[in-house]
Design a protein around this motif. Structure first.
Motif, mmCIF file in Angstrom:
data_model
loop_
_atom_site.group_PDB
_atom_site.id
_atom_site.type_symbol
_atom_site.label_atom_id
_atom_site.label_comp_id
_atom_site.label_asym_id
_atom_site.label_seq_id
_atom_site.Cartn_x
_atom_site.Cartn_y
_atom_site.Cartn_z
ATOM 1 N N GLY A 75 23.617 12.997 -0.410
ATOM 2 C CA GLY A 75 22.718 14.209 -1.292
ATOM 3 C C GLY A 75 21.315 13.846 -1.336
ATOM 4 O O GLY A 75 20.551 13.692 -2.349
ATOM 5 N N PHE A 80 15.041 12.180 0.093
ATOM 6 C CA PHE A 80 14.661 11.089 -0.694
ATOM 7 C C PHE A 80 16.163 10.139 -1.074
ATOM 8 O O PHE A 80 16.866 11.146 -1.877
ATOM 9 N N ASP A 98 23.596 16.644 3.068
ATOM 10 C CA ASP A 98 23.400 17.235 1.635
ATOM 11 C C ASP A 98 24.574 18.546 2.064
ATOM 12 O O ASP A 98 24.485 18.984 3.035
ATOM 13 N N LYS A 103 17.998 22.552 2.606
ATOM 14 C CA LYS A 103 17.350 21.180 2.418
ATOM 15 C C LYS A 103 17.686 20.344 3.706
ATOM 16 O O LYS A 103 16.844 19.595 4.323
ATOM 17 N N ARG A 125 29.408 18.055 2.717
ATOM 18 C CA ARG A 125 29.728 17.367 1.661
ATOM 19 C C ARG A 125 29.925 15.948 1.852
ATOM 20 O O ARG A 125 30.945 15.721 2.938
ATOM 21 N N ALA A 126 29.658 15.044 1.106
ATOM 22 C CA ALA A 126 29.843 13.443 1.589
ATOM 23 C C ALA A 126 31.296 13.092 1.492
ATOM 24 O O ALA A 126 31.834 12.309 2.467
ATOM 25 N N GLU A 127 32.058 13.785 0.831
ATOM 26 C CA GLU A 127 33.454 13.689 0.774
ATOM 27 C C GLU A 127 34.294 14.147 1.644
ATOM 28 O O GLU A 127 35.653 13.955 1.748
ATOM 29 N N ARG A 142 20.164 9.184 -4.708
ATOM 30 C CA ARG A 142 19.488 9.175 -6.075
ATOM 31 C C ARG A 142 19.703 10.797 -6.820
ATOM 32 O O ARG A 142 19.599 11.555 -5.948
HETATM 33 N N1 SAH Z 1 18.285 12.681 -3.363
HETATM 34 C C1 SAH Z 1 17.280 13.648 -3.727
HETATM 35 C C2 SAH Z 1 18.159 14.978 -4.224
HETATM 36 C C3 SAH Z 1 18.811 14.857 -5.542
HETATM 37 S S1 SAH Z 1 19.240 16.633 -6.085
HETATM 38 C C4 SAH Z 1 16.286 13.363 -4.647
HETATM 39 O O1 SAH Z 1 16.462 12.135 -5.216
HETATM 40 O O2 SAH Z 1 15.323 13.900 -4.482
HETATM 41 C C5 SAH Z 1 21.021 16.281 -5.461
HETATM 42 C C6 SAH Z 1 21.329 16.634 -4.169
HETATM 43 O O3 SAH Z 1 22.686 16.196 -4.064
HETATM 44 C C7 SAH Z 1 21.369 18.272 -4.003
HETATM 45 O O4 SAH Z 1 20.607 18.491 -2.680
HETATM 46 C C8 SAH Z 1 22.721 18.600 -3.803
HETATM 47 O O5 SAH Z 1 22.974 19.671 -2.817
HETATM 48 C C9 SAH Z 1 23.468 17.353 -3.170
HETATM 49 N N2 SAH Z 1 24.763 17.316 -3.243
HETATM 50 C C10 SAH Z 1 25.577 17.300 -4.605
HETATM 51 N N3 SAH Z 1 26.818 16.850 -4.291
HETATM 52 C C11 SAH Z 1 26.900 16.634 -3.059
HETATM 53 C C12 SAH Z 1 27.972 16.278 -1.976
HETATM 54 N N4 SAH Z 1 29.331 15.893 -2.508
HETATM 55 N N5 SAH Z 1 27.820 15.933 -0.859
HETATM 56 C C13 SAH Z 1 26.584 15.980 -0.427
HETATM 57 N N6 SAH Z 1 25.700 16.584 -1.144
HETATM 58 C C14 SAH Z 1 25.711 16.719 -2.254
#
Ligand code: SAH
Length: 234
Positions: A75, A80, A98, A103, A125-127, A142
């Motif tokens: 994510g 970041f 992400d 993004k 998706r990470a999963e 984060r």
């Molecule tokens: N880590 C960054 C963004 C945080 S916002 C920072 O701290 O600035 C959360 C992000 O997680 C979003 O961009 C969303 O698209 C992503 N996200 C949420 N669930 C996710 C998943 N299951 N797999 C991949 N990305 C995911």
């Protein structure tokens, strides 16, 4: 932005040469630029981005050993904490994932513009990354999800002996307590909560340090709808 970064990194004790400071500042300038037309981050001020995106990310380098490690940023959003880690530690092999395409496009294009060709950028998706199970030394994340859910996204991707580092607000004890069952069920163990002050601010953040002690059982991760509906809460 560059001077703030120079000062903040010196405060952290993280070494950075001119080339690395330029790269961080260039990435930040691009972020501020693209963010005017495409919503990538709520932070619209360059100095604030220097502190709360770049220096917050860089602080991780003082809290865990990243030397030569393969790292996945789950994510990652606009990059970041992953991208600053990679810029400051070129020996880090970084993958970002992400679920939002624009993004990932931003991170991919910006890394290419900076010559960071070895960064792997995944839209998904990470999963849903079965081929990357048990394959990273470190997973970082984060502001993505509450720990019981986040653990199911991240821990399956970490190899035994590796680390899962979750960046959290300082008052995260209750959340960490609720995450304990999930972390164990997924083959991990909570080792520590490390609090730190973001340089140039009075903002305190926390890093929850978890280690992967055994392989994640095959039934995890589940699909997101299931993770959300039935978090691993014991
Ligand atoms: N880590 C960054 C963004 C945080 S916002 C920072 O701290 O600035 C959360 C992000 O997680 C979003 O961009 C969303 O698209 C992503 N996200 C949420 N669930 C996710 C998943 N299951 N797999 C991949 N990305 C995911």
């Amino acid at each position: 932005m560059k001077e703030l970064l120079r000062q903040g990194l010196a405060d952290l004790g993280v070494p950075a040469d001119e080339g690395q400071l330029d790269a961080l500042a260039a990435y930040g300038a691009r972020l501020m630029d693209v963010n005017r037309v495409t919503n990538l981050t709520a932070i619209r001020d360059a100095d604030e981005a220097a502190r709360l995106h770049f220096l917050d990310s860089a602080a991780l380098l003082t809290l865990a050993d990243f030397a030569g490690k393969s790292v996945i940023d789950v994510g990652s959003g606009a990059g970041f904490p992953g991208v600053p880690l990679r810029i400051l530690r070129p020996d880090v092999r970084l993958t970002v994932v992400d679920s939002v395409g624009k993004k990932v496009d931003f991170v991919r294009d910006s890394c290419a513009a900076l010559g960071l060709e070895d960064v792997t950028c995944l839209w998904g998706r990470a999963e849903e990354l079965p081929r990357l199970r048990e394959s990273f030394d470190i997973a970082v994340s984060r502001a993505v999800a509450e720990l019981p859910l986040l653990a199911e996204l991240c821990l399956p991707l970490v190899k035994a002996g590796g680390l899962f580092l979750a960046m959290k607000k300082p008052d995260c004890d209750e959340e960490v307590g609720r995450g304990d069952f999930a972390v164990r069920a997924l083959g991990g163990r909570i080792r520590d909560i490390k609090r730190y002050t973001v340089p140039g601010t009075e903002v305190v953040h926390a890093l929850v340090v978890m280690e992967k002690v055994r392989a994640t059982p095959v039934q995890y991760p589940r699909r997101w709808a299931q993770i959300k509906k039935k978090p691993l809460l014991g």
